[in-house]
Write a protein that holds these residues in place. Structure first.
Motif, PDB file in Angstrom:
ATOM      1  N   MET A  10     -15.329 -69.344 -24.554  1.00  0.00           N
ATOM      2  CA  MET A  10     -14.137 -70.126 -24.832  1.00  0.00           C
ATOM      3  C   MET A  10     -12.918 -69.270 -24.506  1.00  0.00           C
ATOM      4  O   MET A  10     -12.729 -68.217 -25.094  1.00  0.00           O
ATOM      5  N   PRO A  11     -12.073 -69.643 -23.550  1.00  0.00           N
ATOM      6  CA  PRO A  11     -10.930 -68.827 -23.155  1.00  0.00           C
ATOM      7  C   PRO A  11     -10.011 -68.524 -24.333  1.00  0.00           C
ATOM      8  O   PRO A  11      -9.704 -69.381 -25.141  1.00  0.00           O
ATOM      9  N   GLY A  12      -9.564 -67.281 -24.395  1.00  0.00           N
ATOM     10  CA  GLY A  12      -8.610 -66.869 -25.412  1.00  0.00           C
ATOM     11  C   GLY A  12      -9.214 -66.622 -26.771  1.00  0.00           C
ATOM     12  O   GLY A  12      -8.515 -66.276 -27.703  1.00  0.00           O
ATOM     13  N   LYS A  13     -10.520 -66.768 -26.912  1.00  0.00           N
ATOM     14  CA  LYS A  13     -11.141 -66.599 -28.218  1.00  0.00           C
ATOM     15  C   LYS A  13     -12.536 -66.019 -28.029  1.00  0.00           C
ATOM     16  O   LYS A  13     -13.508 -66.751 -27.877  1.00  0.00           O
ATOM     17  N   PRO A  14     -12.653 -64.693 -28.018  1.00  0.00           N
ATOM     18  CA  PRO A  14     -13.948 -64.088 -27.712  1.00  0.00           C
ATOM     19  C   PRO A  14     -15.007 -64.271 -28.798  1.00  0.00           C
ATOM     20  O   PRO A  14     -16.191 -64.218 -28.509  1.00  0.00           O
ATOM     21  N   TYR A  15     -14.602 -64.497 -30.053  1.00  0.00           N
ATOM     22  CA  TYR A  15     -15.552 -64.744 -31.143  1.00  0.00           C
ATOM     23  C   TYR A  15     -14.824 -65.456 -32.264  1.00  0.00           C
ATOM     24  O   TYR A  15     -13.600 -65.500 -32.298  1.00  0.00           O
ATOM     25  N   ASP A  16     -15.575 -66.044 -33.196  1.00  0.00           N
ATOM     26  CA  ASP A  16     -14.978 -66.838 -34.262  1.00  0.00           C
ATOM     27  C   ASP A  16     -14.450 -65.997 -35.421  1.00  0.00           C
ATOM     28  O   ASP A  16     -13.375 -66.252 -35.938  1.00  0.00           O
ATOM     29  N   LYS A  17     -15.240 -65.029 -35.843  1.00  0.00           N
ATOM     30  CA  LYS A  17     -14.885 -64.211 -37.010  1.00  0.00           C
ATOM     31  C   LYS A  17     -14.690 -62.767 -36.592  1.00  0.00           C
ATOM     32  O   LYS A  17     -15.272 -62.294 -35.617  1.00  0.00           O
ATOM     33  N   LEU A  18     -13.896 -62.057 -37.354  1.00  0.00           N
ATOM     34  CA  LEU A  18     -13.691 -60.633 -37.174  1.00  0.00           C
ATOM     35  C   LEU A  18     -14.022 -59.962 -38.504  1.00  0.00           C
ATOM     36  O   LEU A  18     -13.473 -60.342 -39.543  1.00  0.00           O
ATOM     37  N   TYR A  19     -14.943 -59.021 -38.479  1.00  0.00           N
ATOM     38  CA  TYR A  19     -15.386 -58.295 -39.673  1.00  0.00           C
ATOM     39  C   TYR A  19     -14.755 -56.916 -39.618  1.00  0.00           C
ATOM     40  O   TYR A  19     -15.008 -56.147 -38.686  1.00  0.00           O
ATOM     41  N   ILE A  20     -13.920 -56.617 -40.602  1.00  0.00           N
ATOM     42  CA  ILE A  20     -13.192 -55.352 -40.620  1.00  0.00           C
ATOM     43  C   ILE A  20     -13.704 -54.518 -41.787  1.00  0.00           C
ATOM     44  O   ILE A  20     -13.640 -54.949 -42.946  1.00  0.00           O
ATOM     45  N   TYR A  21     -14.202 -53.329 -41.478  1.00  0.00           N
ATOM     46  CA  TYR A  21     -14.736 -52.412 -42.489  1.00  0.00           C
ATOM     47  C   TYR A  21     -13.776 -51.237 -42.627  1.00  0.00           C
ATOM     48  O   TYR A  21     -13.431 -50.593 -41.640  1.00  0.00           O
ATOM     49  N   GLU A  22     -13.359 -50.977 -43.853  1.00  0.00           N
ATOM     50  CA  GLU A  22     -12.460 -49.867 -44.160  1.00  0.00           C
ATOM     51  C   GLU A  22     -13.288 -48.733 -44.751  1.00  0.00           C
ATOM     52  O   GLU A  22     -13.990 -48.916 -45.744  1.00  0.00           O
ATOM     53  N   ASP A  35      -6.659 -65.852 -36.795  1.00  0.00           N
ATOM     54  CA  ASP A  35      -5.675 -65.297 -37.720  1.00  0.00           C
ATOM     55  C   ASP A  35      -5.235 -63.900 -37.290  1.00  0.00           C
ATOM     56  O   ASP A  35      -4.113 -63.494 -37.553  1.00  0.00           O
ATOM     57  N   TRP A  36      -6.133 -63.157 -36.637  1.00  0.00           N
ATOM     58  CA  TRP A  36      -5.773 -61.824 -36.141  1.00  0.00           C
ATOM     59  C   TRP A  36      -4.695 -61.938 -35.080  1.00  0.00           C
ATOM     60  O   TRP A  36      -3.758 -61.180 -35.043  1.00  0.00           O
ATOM     61  N   GLU A  37      -4.820 -62.894 -34.202  1.00  0.00           N
ATOM     62  CA  GLU A  37      -3.872 -63.073 -33.108  1.00  0.00           C
ATOM     63  C   GLU A  37      -2.799 -64.107 -33.426  1.00  0.00           C
ATOM     64  O   GLU A  37      -2.059 -64.493 -32.543  1.00  0.00           O
ATOM     65  N   ALA A  38      -2.746 -64.554 -34.662  1.00  0.00           N
ATOM     66  CA  ALA A  38      -1.747 -65.533 -35.092  1.00  0.00           C
ATOM     67  C   ALA A  38      -1.775 -66.795 -34.230  1.00  0.00           C
ATOM     68  O   ALA A  38      -0.747 -67.389 -33.939  1.00  0.00           O
ATOM     69  N   GLY A  39      -2.960 -67.198 -33.794  1.00  0.00           N
ATOM     70  CA  GLY A  39      -3.107 -68.422 -33.027  1.00  0.00           C
ATOM     71  C   GLY A  39      -2.705 -68.317 -31.576  1.00  0.00           C
ATOM     72  O   GLY A  39      -2.746 -69.297 -30.846  1.00  0.00           O
ATOM     73  N   GLN A  40      -2.332 -67.125 -31.117  1.00  0.00           N
ATOM     74  CA  GLN A  40      -1.899 -66.944 -29.737  1.00  0.00           C
ATOM     75  C   GLN A  40      -3.095 -67.034 -28.793  1.00  0.00           C
ATOM     76  O   GLN A  40      -4.099 -66.367 -28.993  1.00  0.00           O
ATOM     77  N   GLU A  41      -3.000 -67.862 -27.784  1.00  0.00           N
ATOM     78  CA  GLU A  41      -4.070 -67.930 -26.789  1.00  0.00           C
ATOM     79  C   GLU A  41      -3.918 -66.761 -25.839  1.00  0.00           C
ATOM     80  O   GLU A  41      -2.861 -66.547 -25.248  1.00  0.00           O
ATOM     81  N   LEU A  42      -4.974 -65.983 -25.707  1.00  0.00           N
ATOM     82  CA  LEU A  42      -4.932 -64.823 -24.827  1.00  0.00           C
ATOM     83  C   LEU A  42      -5.365 -65.257 -23.439  1.00  0.00           C
ATOM     84  O   LEU A  42      -6.418 -65.854 -23.258  1.00  0.00           O
ATOM     85  N   ARG A  43      -4.523 -64.956 -22.459  1.00  0.00           N
ATOM     86  CA  ARG A  43      -4.762 -65.414 -21.095  1.00  0.00           C
ATOM     87  C   ARG A  43      -4.301 -64.348 -20.115  1.00  0.00           C
ATOM     88  O   ARG A  43      -3.658 -63.376 -20.489  1.00  0.00           O
ATOM     89  N   THR A  44      -4.597 -64.562 -18.851  1.00  0.00           N
ATOM     90  CA  THR A  44      -4.172 -63.648 -17.791  1.00  0.00           C
ATOM     91  C   THR A  44      -2.649 -63.660 -17.686  1.00  0.00           C
ATOM     92  O   THR A  44      -2.014 -64.709 -17.800  1.00  0.00           O
TER      93      THR A  44
END
Length: 155
Positions: free
Chosen positions: A1-13, A72-81
């Motif tokens: 899916m363009p602009g969205k490489p995965y659904d969830k992001l797991y962040i470990y501190e 939410d990490w990208e604030a809804g911004q579609e990442l594109r070329t």
């Protein structure tokens, strides 16, 4: 899916500093970030057991796990070329062919590497392109606090 490489992001501190070990952490490892005595691991899938093994081996303490929607990490911004000067900044899932005289820089934007979408980044890349067209410098130093897009664009 363009602009969205995965659904969830797991962040470990993790308390303590160590660079991520891809062999221990596996293919879900997206990036690591070390700052102020902490290591942050960004994963594309739940990886608690692998992170615990890594923490133990590296002498770190797992402090927290946060799961967020990638959007939410990208604030809804579609990442594109992005085209800036003679540089074509392509996310890995939107590979476009460079035009005549263009150089393609492939990146994995979002978590640990910028997208090139910020207007200041595009202007800086454009200036670098103009500079390189006139006279290629012997060295370039990217002193930003960002992700290295400018350095990667200094071809």
């Amino acid at each position: 899916m363009p602009g969205k490489p995965y659904d969830k992001l797991y962040i470990y501190e993790l308390l303590g500093q160590a660079y991520a070990d891809r062999e221990l952490l596996g293919a879900a490892l997206v990036a690591d970030w070390i700052e102020s005595g902490y290591t942050f691991l960004f994963m594309s899938a739940a990886s608690g057991p692998a992170v615990e093994r890594f923490a133990k081996q590296a002498g770190l303490e797992l402090r927290s796990e946060t799961v967020i929607n990638y959007e939410d990490w990208e604030a809804g911004q579609e990442l594109r070329t992005v085209r800036a000067g003679r540089v074509l900044l392509c996310p890995s899932w939107d590979m476009q062919d460079p035009g005549p005289g263009e150089v393609r820089v492939v990146m994995e934007p979002g978590v640990a590497f910028g997208s090139g979408n910020h207007p200041t980044t595009r202007r800086c890349v454009r200036v670098l392109s103009e500079l390189f067209e006139r006279d290629k410098p012997e060295a370039v130093l990217d002193l930003g606090c960002g992700t290295g897009v400018l350095c990667a664009s200094a071809l």
